[in-house]
Motif scaffolding. Structure first.
Motif, PDB file in Angstrom:
ATOM      1  N   LYS A 284       0.819  -1.628  -0.146  1.00  0.00           N
ATOM      2  CA  LYS A 284      -0.263   0.092  -0.304  1.00  0.00           C
ATOM      3  C   LYS A 284       0.795   1.256  -0.222  1.00  0.00           C
ATOM      4  O   LYS A 284       2.155   1.437   0.553  1.00  0.00           O
ATOM      5  CB  LYS A 284      -1.312  -0.146   1.149  1.00  0.00           C
ATOM      6  CG  LYS A 284      -1.392  -0.715   1.184  1.00  0.00           C
ATOM      7  CD  LYS A 284      -2.599  -1.277   2.381  1.00  0.00           C
ATOM      8  CE  LYS A 284      -3.959  -1.674   2.455  1.00  0.00           C
ATOM      9  NZ  LYS A 284      -4.984  -1.752   3.469  1.00  0.00           N
TER      10      LYS A 284
ATOM     11  N   LEU B  34       0.689   5.541  -0.680  1.00  0.00           N
ATOM     12  CA  LEU B  34      -0.070   6.800  -1.622  1.00  0.00           C
ATOM     13  C   LEU B  34       0.188   7.477  -2.621  1.00  0.00           C
ATOM     14  O   LEU B  34       1.896   7.744  -3.341  1.00  0.00           O
ATOM     15  CB  LEU B  34       0.720   8.576  -0.110  1.00  0.00           C
ATOM     16  CG  LEU B  34      -0.163   9.053  -1.157  1.00  0.00           C
ATOM     17  CD1 LEU B  34      -1.635   9.554  -0.557  1.00  0.00           C
ATOM     18  CD2 LEU B  34       0.238  10.813  -0.156  1.00  0.00           C
TER      19      LEU B  34
ATOM     20  N   GLU C 247      -5.283   6.954  -1.847  1.00  0.00           N
ATOM     21  CA  GLU C 247      -3.980   5.783  -1.433  1.00  0.00           C
ATOM     22  C   GLU C 247      -4.245   4.625  -2.284  1.00  0.00           C
ATOM     23  O   GLU C 247      -5.335   4.325  -3.136  1.00  0.00           O
ATOM     24  CB  GLU C 247      -5.140   5.285  -0.258  1.00  0.00           C
ATOM     25  CG  GLU C 247      -4.968   5.224   1.158  1.00  0.00           C
ATOM     26  CD  GLU C 247      -5.751   4.636   2.540  1.00  0.00           C
ATOM     27  OE1 GLU C 247      -6.325   3.486   2.271  1.00  0.00           O
ATOM     28  OE2 GLU C 247      -5.525   5.710   3.462  1.00  0.00           O
TER      29      GLU C 247
END
Length: 360
Positions: free
Chosen positions: A228, A230, A351
């Motif tokens: 994960k 940004l 995200e």
């Protein structure tokens, strides 16, 4: 038997089953999918199908990527839902070409890996297949490998073989509706004019899966994992002087503005960084950008059309901000403007999840 192939996730499991159930048939794969968009996604899926067929010892042919003809065929059906009329027309076009390819090769049987996809209607596929059996005399083999836990087995095989698992059917219309329903940015459609590889883009995945082929050729062990992070996409950017003239300028990756617009002046300078009096905006000259990064850009336009590697941009941002979490606009210009400025910057951070290859 000619086997129309849509993607490795469906085809690998499907072909394994066919090899077991039709041991006397010589299977030939036919990758014909002009519906897949963008072309980089088509390349990625074909690459993984090539790998899959090589592993299974199956010959593979590639059909024409006649995307424009496919668009004409589905015209007027753009807003049809998944498994609707657009999908039926799409099947018909691919069956038609596959049946003709089977005849060309002297085959009497044809099937499609679409039968195993949980996103597709088997009844819809069977109807199309039966029509072409009557038309061309090529028998459509309508096997059901979803039943009896087949879908779960398919997922297991996909994970074990580390196949490329796309998250949309393939066509731009289905993708648009899917992303609208998910309230997600359709970043698959972003491709900078400079060909800079964006994070979590199809192009980034394509590079990674090509590299994995090289590793396999060298018998190097690896794993593909997910992480994960940004993500960022920049939609538009303009720097306008007080006289309404456009000033050539480049906004670095992860530059954001809360209201997409800011007005003001450059207020002061420290260590070659020029600070705007609004929105934490900073300006640097192209000369400073070049000397810090070791680049040789002659003009801002050259920078815009031939952007550096994304990691190099992030390193430069880090030298100015000393943090990995800064989202302030950093703008590169030929000379620092001494007039009132309007900055228009439409960009989004969000995200996201991307794949990463780890050598073991």
């Amino acid at each position: 038997m000619l086997v129309h192939i849509c993607c490795s996730v469906d085809s690998h499991f499907f072909l394994q089953k066919l090899q077991r159930d039709y041991p006397d048939e010589k299977l030939t794969g036919f990758f014909y999918d002009p519906n897949i968009h963008p072309y980089s996604e088509y390349q990625l899926r074909f690459l993984d199908v090539q790998r899959s067929c090589k592993m299974l010892g199956i010959d593979l042919l590639e059909g024409e990527y006649d995307f424009e003809a496919w668009m004409i065929a589905v015209r007027g059906l753009e807003n049809e839902p998944e498994k609707g009329a657009r999908c039926e027309v799409c099947f018909d076009k691919r069956f038609d070409v596959s049946a003709k390819k089977a005849l060309e090769l002297g085959e009497t049987k044809v099937t499609t890996t679409l039968l195993v996809s949980p996103l597709k209607s088997q009844e819809q596929l069977k109807r199309s297949g039966d029509i072409f059996y009557e038309k061309y005399g090529v028998e459509f083999i309508a096997v059901d490998y979803r039943a009896g836990g087949g879908t779960q087995d398919q997922s297991r095989v996909t994970k074990e073989e580390q196949l490329y698992r796309q998250d949309y059917c393939g066509c731009v219309f289905g993708l648009t509706m899917q992303r609208d329903q998910q309230e997600r940015l359709m970043d698959e459609m972003f491709s900078p004019i400079s060909n800079q590889t964006l994070p979590a883009s199809i192009e980034e995945r394509l590079q990674m899966y090509r590299f994995r082929m090289e590793l396999e050729d060298k018998n190097t062990e690896y794993k593909i994992i997910k992480e994960k992070f940004l993500n960022y996409r920049q939609f538009s950017f303009k720097l306008i002087s007080g006289k309404s003239e456009i000033i050539p300028a480049y906004a670095l990756t992860y530059s954001t503005l809360t209201r997409k617009k800011a007005q003001g002046r450059v207020e002061f300078e420290s260590k070659n960084i020029h600070y705007f009096n609004r929105e934490e905006i900073r300006f640097v000259t192209l000369e400073f950008f070049n000397s810090t990064c070791g680049f040789e850009y002659k003009t801002i336009n050259e920078l815009i059309f031939n952007q550096p590697n994304l990691n190099d941009e992030l390193k430069f941002r880090n030298t100015l901000t000393y943090t990995n979490y800064d989202l302030s606009p950093i703008i590169v210009v030929d000379d620092i403007p001494q007039t009132k400025l309007t900055i228009i910057l439409d960009a989004k951070t969000y995200e996201d999840v991307r794949e990463k290859l780890i050598i073991i």
